[in-house]
Design a protein around this motif. Structure first.
Motif, PDB file in Angstrom:
ATOM      1  N   LYS A   1       0.836  -1.204   0.000  1.00 22.73           N
ATOM      2  CA  LYS A   1       0.000   0.000   0.000  1.00 22.73           C
ATOM      3  C   LYS A   1       0.870   1.253   0.000  1.00 22.73           C
ATOM      4  CE  LYS A   1      -1.671   1.527   3.881  1.00 22.73           C
ATOM      5  NZ  LYS A   1      -2.456   1.746   5.115  1.00 22.73           N
ATOM      6  N   GLU A   2       1.904   1.260   0.830  1.00 20.17           N
ATOM      7  CA  GLU A   2       2.749   2.446   0.961  1.00 20.17           C
ATOM      8  C   GLU A   2       3.678   2.615  -0.249  1.00 20.17           C
ATOM      9  OE1 GLU A   2       2.234   4.698   3.223  1.00 20.17           O
ATOM     10  OE2 GLU A   2       0.671   3.458   4.116  1.00 20.17           O
TER      11      GLU A   2
ATOM     12  N   TYR B   1      -4.260  -3.586   1.170  1.00 18.76           N
ATOM     13  CA  TYR B   1      -4.098  -2.425   0.295  1.00 18.76           C
ATOM     14  C   TYR B   1      -4.821  -1.201   0.849  1.00 18.76           C
ATOM     15  CZ  TYR B   1      -2.279  -5.606  -3.269  1.00 18.76           C
ATOM     16  OH  TYR B   1      -1.529  -6.523  -3.967  1.00 18.76           O
ATOM     17  N   GLY B   2      -5.526  -1.386   1.967  1.00 16.02           N
ATOM     18  CA  GLY B   2      -6.270  -0.269   2.523  1.00 16.02           C
ATOM     19  C   GLY B   2      -7.298   0.238   1.527  1.00 16.02           C
ATOM     20  N   ASP B   3      -7.306   1.552   1.307  1.00 16.98           N
ATOM     21  CA  ASP B   3      -8.261   2.140   0.363  1.00 16.98           C
ATOM     22  C   ASP B   3      -7.646   2.382  -1.019  1.00 16.98           C
ATOM     23  OD1 ASP B   3      -6.542   4.148   1.025  1.00 16.98           O
ATOM     24  OD2 ASP B   3      -8.059   5.526   1.803  1.00 16.98           O
TER      25      ASP B   3
ATOM     26  N   LYS C   1      -7.105  -0.561  -9.423  1.00 16.62           N
ATOM     27  CA  LYS C   1      -6.214  -0.376 -10.565  1.00 16.62           C
ATOM     28  C   LYS C   1      -4.794   0.014 -10.153  1.00 16.62           C
ATOM     29  CE  LYS C   1      -7.516   4.497 -11.311  1.00 16.62           C
ATOM     30  NZ  LYS C   1      -6.241   5.067 -10.885  1.00 16.62           N
ATOM     31  N   ASP C   2      -4.630   0.518  -8.926  1.00 11.07           N
ATOM     32  CA  ASP C   2      -3.319   0.960  -8.453  1.00 11.07           C
ATOM     33  C   ASP C   2      -2.625  -0.058  -7.550  1.00 11.07           C
ATOM     34  OD1 ASP C   2      -3.654   3.380  -9.807  1.00 11.07           O
ATOM     35  OD2 ASP C   2      -4.665   4.299  -8.087  1.00 11.07           O
ATOM     36  N   ARG C   3      -3.220  -1.201  -7.357  1.00 10.65           N
ATOM     37  CA  ARG C   3      -2.646  -2.207  -6.455  1.00 10.65           C
ATOM     38  C   ARG C   3      -1.501  -2.949  -7.138  1.00 10.65           C
ATOM     39  NH1 ARG C   3      -8.172  -4.455  -3.426  1.00 10.65           N
ATOM     40  NH2 ARG C   3      -8.753  -2.376  -2.634  1.00 10.65           N
TER      41      ARG C   3
END
Length: 458
Positions: A169-170, A199-201, A205-207
């Motif tokens: 996530k970070e 991945y939190g929020d 598409k950005d994972r």
């Protein structure tokens, strides 16, 4: 207040019966054999998890408990897919395969895998130091090891597990294309250790894909990066997140003869990761918890309070079972006075970690002498377990069995968490130790309620 001599003698004899029954006529090891070798891994939402629910429910029904039931709970379903593959490329045609495993909940790489240069960091906090200009388009390699100077190995684990859970996530915020995390393992070996990540929020598409790498290969990658910073790392993963599915907590109880509305829980989690068969994490805790109620039935002990075994589903990647159990308990206004969890492996028991008031803790501490013949000496304030954590509040006392933890992370979430790694005698000692504490809490209470006062030992 201290035990009177007559109480001490009676309790010593009853505890001895518990240990004798567990060591001479125990069922925990046979139950674990079936869970591990006949059913195998039990990842939430899997066929193995469903088989485990049905098996443990049937076994609890054989014990002649007053009630056995299934508590529905929706759980995540994540599948690993085909085996992962990875290599380090130091030049054209010059590659070395390395051992990786997808972290639970990770997205897959693309069809052709992910290949990029690597940037090594010692933790999430270092990402800011390097900034987007050094991270974008690269694979972040988190290489902070578990600290070997922590005697309590769970402290070492807690000191670096954030890079596994939140690392992807970070890193994605800085434009990384993937994450490789050093396995949470104090030993140098070739086994990658999985575990949950979030991945939190982060939008889907950005994972970015996230994998654990074995400690030996983490050392190799780190050493070669010092010589060749432009090397390439390739990995291919085929995992997939599915829609939630229904599963169950498995629950059985012996109704209290005097205070049936006061509930004491003993439990472990039925789900496991998929790499081994989950014998230490947490098959051991499951069968030890079942054994507590069987031991009471076998020695003819009739508890004053209701004692409930709860086999929680989905501790590993969601804690849905523990949350659901607490939610239902609250909706029914059930009074839980005590909860004991075993989720630290089937190794030799040393004692308990206990979350309680000073008064409650001191009362438990006054029983320490009854445990010393069994080499149980560790009674420390603070502890419990993930699944019973949601029950915390009010006067509820939470406790966690504390086995010797020095070898636990050799097996934790890895392919060698298998039945052969569990010692029968150590497992049985743990079950008896749990039953002994439950017996004492049931007999004397912990001052949670007013009607305990007349039951206090002299």
């Amino acid at each position: 207040m201290m035990h009177s001599q007559s109480n001490t003698i009676t309790d010593s004899l009853n505890i001895r019966k518990v240990y004798d029954m567990s060591l001479l006529n125990g069922k925990s090891y046979d139950w674990l054999d079936h869970l591990s070798n006949e059913i195998g891994s039990r990842l939430s939402g899997s066929y193995g998890a469903e088989q485990a629910v049905q098996y443990t429910k049937a076994e609890l029904e054989k014990l002649g408990l007053d009630k056995v039931w299934l508590q529905p709970v929706m759980v995540p379903k994540w599948t690993r897919g085909g085996r992962e593959f990875a290599y380090v490329q130091t030049g054209p045609g010059e590659t070395r395969n390395v051992n990786i495993t997808a972290l639970g909940g990770s997205v897959a790489t693309g069809e052709g895998g992910t290949k990029a240069q690597v940037i090594e960091v010692q933790g999430i906090e270092q990402l800011k130091e390097y900034g987007k200009e050094n991270i974008e388009g690269r694979i972040v390699f988190y290489n902070r090891p578990m600290r070997a100077d922590h005697i309590q190995t769970f402290d070492a684990y807690g000191g670096c597990v954030d890079q596994r859970y939140s690392g992807a996530k970070e890193a994605a915020k800085y434009g990384a294309v993937g994450v490789i995390v050093r396995s949470m393992n104090l030993r140098m070996d070739d086994l990658p250790h999985t575990g949950s990540m979030s991945y939190g929020d982060t939008p889907v598409k950005d994972r970015i894909p996230a994998a654990a790498i074995s400690t030996n290969d983490a050392e190799y990658l780190s050493s070669i990066l010092k010589i060749q910073k432009d090397l390439k790392f390739y990995f291919k993963m085929n995992c997939e997140q599915h829609e939630d599915v229904e599963s169950y907590n498995v629950i059985g109880e012996i109704t209290g003869t005097k205070y049936p509305d006061e509930i004491m829980v003993v439990g472990g989690h039925l789900d496991s990761w998929d790499l081994g068969d989950g014998s230490h994490d947490d098959g051991a805790g499951v069968v030890q918890s079942m054994e507590v109620l069987r031991l009471f039935k076998e020695i003819g002990y009739e508890p004053k309070r209701t004692i409930r075994v709860v086999l929680f589903m989905n501790e590993e990647n969601g804690l849905r079972g523990g949350k659901k159990y607490a939610e239902v308990a609250a909706s029914k206004s059930e009074e839980h006075i005590f909860a004991l969890e075993s989720d630290a492996g089937g190794f030799t028991p040393r004692g308990f970690g206990i979350t309680a008031t000073d008064q409650q803790f001191n009362k438990i501490l006054s029983w320490k002498g009854l445990f010393e013949p069994y080499l149980i000496h560790y009674f420390k304030k603070g502890g419990g377990g993930a699944d019973i954590g949601p029950l915390e509040g009010g006067d509820t006392v939470l406790a966690g069995l504390r086995p010797d933890s020095q070898r636990y992370f050799d097996h934790h979430h890895a392919a060698n968490d298998t039945f052969d790694a569990v010692n029968k005698r150590e497992l049985e000692l743990g079950a008896a130790t749990m039953a002994s504490l439950v017996y004492l809490v049931d007999k004397y209470g912990l001052g949670n309620i007013s009607n305990d006062s007349a039951e206090l030992p002299d």
